[in-house]
Design a protein around this motif. Sequence first.
Motif, PDB file in Angstrom:
ATOM      1  N   ILE A  67       0.855  -1.189   0.000  1.00 47.01           N
ATOM      2  CA  ILE A  67       0.000   0.000   0.000  1.00 47.01           C
ATOM      3  C   ILE A  67       0.886   1.230   0.000  1.00 47.01           C
ATOM      4  CG2 ILE A  67      -1.678   1.334   1.345  1.00 47.01           C
ATOM      5  CD1 ILE A  67      -2.662  -1.422   2.438  1.00 47.01           C
ATOM      6  N   GLU A  68       0.570   2.158  -0.887  1.00 42.74           N
ATOM      7  CA  GLU A  68       1.297   3.428  -0.936  1.00 42.74           C
ATOM      8  C   GLU A  68       0.296   4.552  -0.731  1.00 42.74           C
ATOM      9  OE1 GLU A  68       3.516   3.764  -4.569  1.00 42.74           O
ATOM     10  OE2 GLU A  68       4.263   1.719  -4.403  1.00 42.74           O
ATOM     11  N   VAL A  69       0.679   5.516   0.104  1.00 41.30           N
ATOM     12  CA  VAL A  69      -0.191   6.650   0.378  1.00 41.30           C
ATOM     13  C   VAL A  69       0.608   7.930   0.209  1.00 41.30           C
ATOM     14  CG1 VAL A  69      -1.612   7.818   2.111  1.00 41.30           C
ATOM     15  CG2 VAL A  69      -1.546   5.320   2.040  1.00 41.30           C
ATOM     16  N   ASN A  70       0.043   8.855  -0.553  1.00 41.24           N
ATOM     17  CA  ASN A  70       0.594  10.201  -0.645  1.00 41.24           C
ATOM     18  C   ASN A  70      -0.529  11.123  -0.187  1.00 41.24           C
ATOM     19  OD1 ASN A  70       1.370  12.800  -1.420  1.00 41.24           O
ATOM     20  ND2 ASN A  70       2.663  11.990  -3.061  1.00 41.24           N
ATOM     21  N   ASP A  71      -0.495  11.453   1.099  1.00 39.73           N
ATOM     22  CA  ASP A  71      -1.572  12.254   1.680  1.00 39.73           C
ATOM     23  C   ASP A  71      -1.618  13.650   1.070  1.00 39.73           C
ATOM     24  OD1 ASP A  71      -3.716  12.288   3.759  1.00 39.73           O
ATOM     25  OD2 ASP A  71      -2.534  13.998   4.468  1.00 39.73           O
ATOM     26  N   GLU A  72      -0.461  14.234   0.794  1.00 42.31           N
ATOM     27  CA  GLU A  72      -0.414  15.580   0.212  1.00 42.31           C
ATOM     28  C   GLU A  72      -1.097  15.628  -1.148  1.00 42.31           C
ATOM     29  OE1 GLU A  72       3.584  17.014   0.086  1.00 42.31           O
ATOM     30  OE2 GLU A  72       3.817  16.906   2.268  1.00 42.31           O
ATOM     31  N   ARG A  73      -0.955  14.565  -1.926  1.00 46.45           N
ATOM     32  CA  ARG A  73      -1.573  14.506  -3.253  1.00 46.45           C
ATOM     33  C   ARG A  73      -2.911  13.769  -3.250  1.00 46.45           C
ATOM     34  NH1 ARG A  73       2.767  14.004  -8.018  1.00 46.45           N
ATOM     35  NH2 ARG A  73       4.061  15.764  -7.382  1.00 46.45           N
ATOM     36  N   SER A  74      -3.349  13.349  -2.069  1.00 43.75           N
ATOM     37  CA  SER A  74      -4.616  12.619  -1.913  1.00 43.75           C
ATOM     38  C   SER A  74      -4.675  11.400  -2.824  1.00 43.75           C
ATOM     39  CB  SER A  74      -5.811  13.554  -2.196  1.00 43.75           C
ATOM     40  OG  SER A  74      -5.792  14.641  -1.324  1.00 43.75           O
ATOM     41  N   HIS A  75      -3.621  10.604  -2.765  1.00 44.14           N
ATOM     42  CA  HIS A  75      -3.529   9.433  -3.637  1.00 44.14           C
ATOM     43  C   HIS A  75      -3.195   8.188  -2.818  1.00 44.14           C
ATOM     44  CE1 HIS A  75      -1.669   6.673  -6.608  1.00 44.14           C
ATOM     45  NE2 HIS A  75      -2.692   7.101  -7.323  1.00 44.14           N
ATOM     46  N   VAL A  76      -3.937   7.114  -3.090  1.00 40.70           N
ATOM     47  CA  VAL A  76      -3.702   5.817  -2.449  1.00 40.70           C
ATOM     48  C   VAL A  76      -3.575   4.774  -3.545  1.00 40.70           C
ATOM     49  CG1 VAL A  76      -4.740   4.005  -1.009  1.00 40.70           C
ATOM     50  CG2 VAL A  76      -4.960   6.407  -0.338  1.00 40.70           C
ATOM     51  N   SER A  77      -2.583   3.913  -3.413  1.00 44.81           N
ATOM     52  CA  SER A  77      -2.401   2.814  -4.349  1.00 44.81           C
ATOM     53  C   SER A  77      -2.318   1.513  -3.564  1.00 44.81           C
ATOM     54  CB  SER A  77      -1.109   3.023  -5.149  1.00 44.81           C
ATOM     55  OG  SER A  77      -0.881   1.939  -6.006  1.00 44.81           O
ATOM     56  N   VAL A  78      -3.161   0.552  -3.953  1.00 45.03           N
ATOM     57  CA  VAL A  78      -3.165  -0.754  -3.296  1.00 45.03           C
ATOM     58  C   VAL A  78      -2.860  -1.808  -4.351  1.00 45.03           C
ATOM     59  CG1 VAL A  78      -4.516  -2.450  -2.006  1.00 45.03           C
ATOM     60  CG2 VAL A  78      -4.883   0.004  -1.605  1.00 45.03           C
ATOM     61  N   THR A  79      -1.836  -2.594  -4.103  1.00 44.34           N
ATOM     62  CA  THR A  79      -1.490  -3.715  -4.979  1.00 44.34           C
ATOM     63  C   THR A  79      -1.851  -4.991  -4.227  1.00 44.34           C
ATOM     64  OG1 THR A  79       0.322  -2.439  -5.928  1.00 44.34           O
ATOM     65  CG2 THR A  79       0.389  -4.820  -6.242  1.00 44.34           C
ATOM     66  N   PHE A  80      -2.626  -5.854  -4.875  1.00 38.68           N
ATOM     67  CA  PHE A  80      -3.015  -7.094  -4.209  1.00 38.68           C
ATOM     68  C   PHE A  80      -2.521  -8.292  -5.011  1.00 38.68           C
ATOM     69  CE2 PHE A  80      -6.534  -6.381  -7.094  1.00 38.68           C
ATOM     70  CZ  PHE A  80      -6.989  -7.633  -7.460  1.00 38.68           C
ATOM     71  N   THR A  81      -2.394  -9.417  -4.320  1.00 42.75           N
ATOM     72  CA  THR A  81      -1.849 -10.629  -4.918  1.00 42.75           C
ATOM     73  C   THR A  81      -2.867 -11.760  -4.804  1.00 42.75           C
ATOM     74  OG1 THR A  81       0.353  -9.939  -4.214  1.00 42.75           O
ATOM     75  CG2 THR A  81       0.087 -12.250  -4.838  1.00 42.75           C
ATOM     76  N   PRO A  82      -3.483 -12.159  -5.928  1.00 49.59           N
ATOM     77  CA  PRO A  82      -4.416 -13.290  -5.876  1.00 49.59           C
ATOM     78  C   PRO A  82      -3.687 -14.560  -5.406  1.00 49.59           C
ATOM     79  CG  PRO A  82      -4.556 -12.150  -7.989  1.00 49.59           C
ATOM     80  CD  PRO A  82      -3.355 -11.611  -7.279  1.00 49.59           C
ATOM     81  N   THR A  83      -4.428 -15.491  -4.835  1.00 49.61           N
ATOM     82  CA  THR A  83      -3.798 -16.709  -4.310  1.00 49.61           C
ATOM     83  C   THR A  83      -3.354 -17.649  -5.420  1.00 49.61           C
ATOM     84  OG1 THR A  83      -5.940 -17.815  -4.057  1.00 49.61           O
ATOM     85  CG2 THR A  83      -5.070 -16.638  -2.133  1.00 49.61           C
ATOM     86  N   VAL A  84      -3.977 -17.545  -6.599  1.00 50.42           N
ATOM     87  CA  VAL A  84      -3.569 -18.358  -7.748  1.00 50.42           C
ATOM     88  C   VAL A  84      -3.567 -17.488  -9.005  1.00 50.42           C
ATOM     89  CG1 VAL A  84      -4.319 -20.618  -6.858  1.00 50.42           C
ATOM     90  CG2 VAL A  84      -5.942 -19.187  -8.093  1.00 50.42           C
ATOM     91  N   GLU A  85      -2.745 -17.852  -9.964  1.00 53.27           N
ATOM     92  CA  GLU A  85      -2.546 -17.061 -11.183  1.00 53.27           C
ATOM     93  C   GLU A  85      -3.803 -16.953 -12.041  1.00 53.27           C
ATOM     94  OE1 GLU A  85       0.060 -17.471 -15.232  1.00 53.27           O
ATOM     95  OE2 GLU A  85       0.968 -18.182 -13.375  1.00 53.27           O
ATOM     96  N   HIS A  86      -4.688 -17.913 -11.959  1.00 48.58           N
ATOM     97  CA  HIS A  86      -5.903 -17.919 -12.779  1.00 48.58           C
ATOM     98  C   HIS A  86      -7.159 -17.629 -11.946  1.00 48.58           C
ATOM     99  CE1 HIS A  86      -4.988 -21.934 -11.299  1.00 48.58           C
ATOM    100  NE2 HIS A  86      -6.297 -22.099 -11.181  1.00 48.58           N
ATOM    101  N   CYS A  87      -7.009 -16.895 -10.866  1.00 49.22           N
ATOM    102  CA  CYS A  87      -8.120 -16.590  -9.963  1.00 49.22           C
ATOM    103  C   CYS A  87      -9.234 -15.846 -10.701  1.00 49.22           C
ATOM    104  CB  CYS A  87      -7.622 -15.739  -8.793  1.00 49.22           C
ATOM    105  SG  CYS A  87      -8.933 -15.248  -7.658  1.00 49.22           S
ATOM    106  N   SER A  88     -10.404 -16.465 -10.758  1.00 47.60           N
ATOM    107  CA  SER A  88     -11.534 -15.833 -11.443  1.00 47.60           C
ATOM    108  C   SER A  88     -12.184 -14.751 -10.580  1.00 47.60           C
ATOM    109  CB  SER A  88     -12.570 -16.892 -11.822  1.00 47.60           C
ATOM    110  OG  SER A  88     -13.085 -17.501 -10.649  1.00 47.60           O
ATOM    111  N   MET A  89     -11.796 -14.677  -9.322  1.00 43.26           N
ATOM    112  CA  MET A  89     -12.366 -13.694  -8.400  1.00 43.26           C
ATOM    113  C   MET A  89     -11.495 -12.443  -8.254  1.00 43.26           C
ATOM    114  SD  MET A  89     -15.228 -14.672  -7.018  1.00 43.26           S
ATOM    115  CE  MET A  89     -15.904 -15.532  -8.412  1.00 43.26           C
ATOM    116  N   ALA A  90     -10.413 -12.343  -9.019  1.00 44.40           N
ATOM    117  CA  ALA A  90      -9.493 -11.213  -8.881  1.00 44.40           C
ATOM    118  C   ALA A  90     -10.194  -9.873  -9.067  1.00 44.40           C
ATOM    119  CB  ALA A  90      -8.326 -11.347  -9.856  1.00 44.40           C
ATOM    120  N   THR A  91     -11.061  -9.777 -10.056  1.00 44.69           N
ATOM    121  CA  THR A  91     -11.770  -8.520 -10.295  1.00 44.69           C
ATOM    122  C   THR A  91     -12.718  -8.217  -9.139  1.00 44.69           C
ATOM    123  OG1 THR A  91     -11.591  -8.900 -12.656  1.00 44.69           O
ATOM    124  CG2 THR A  91     -13.144  -7.230 -11.962  1.00 44.69           C
ATOM    125  N   VAL A  92     -13.382  -9.225  -8.614  1.00 48.50           N
ATOM    126  CA  VAL A  92     -14.297  -9.033  -7.476  1.00 48.50           C
ATOM    127  C   VAL A  92     -13.503  -8.586  -6.250  1.00 48.50           C
ATOM    128  CG1 VAL A  92     -15.937 -10.165  -5.907  1.00 48.50           C
ATOM    129  CG2 VAL A  92     -15.988 -10.672  -8.363  1.00 48.50           C
TER     130      VAL A  92
END
Length: 158
Positions: A67-92
């Motif tokens: 997770i990256e947060v830049n409070d001054e620029r009001s920006h949050v970035s979240v990177t997530f890692t699915p449990t498997v490479e073909h996870c059909s629930m990644a978008t959900v």
Amino acid sequence: MISSLINANPIIYERKERRERSEHIDADEYAVEPIDQQEVFDHVRDIKDPEHPYSLEELKVVSEDAIEVNDERSHVSVTFTPTVEHCSMATVIGLCIRVKLMRSLPSRYKVDIRVAPGTHATEAAVNKQLNDKERVAAALENPNLLEMVDECLAPTYA
């Protein structure tokens, strides 16, 4: 819950202990503590996986380090890692993270949600869907999808 599991036996990780956030009060008695990585993590860590009765933290789908947060620029970035490479629930899962942050953070924040590079077969397509306002809005108009998201975001009392 989904009946045919994509990852029937996920690895379960131990939850981190919650840390207390200190709040600084200014002269007018308003909290002025900026939003930080820990606060964003605390918002998303308890989201339930759509397929399992575990949190995204327990499945190591989300971590504070991603997770990256830049409070001054009001920006949050979240990177997530699915449990498997073909996870059909990644978008959900990504949609759940986005909705949780939309509901939790002040509206001034721009939020980017991404699949960790190299961890999903259709990474570019998932990232495009999760960061397109029209696609997100359309997804949230689908009552079945919204019900699934709300179920994943529902608090647990364990």
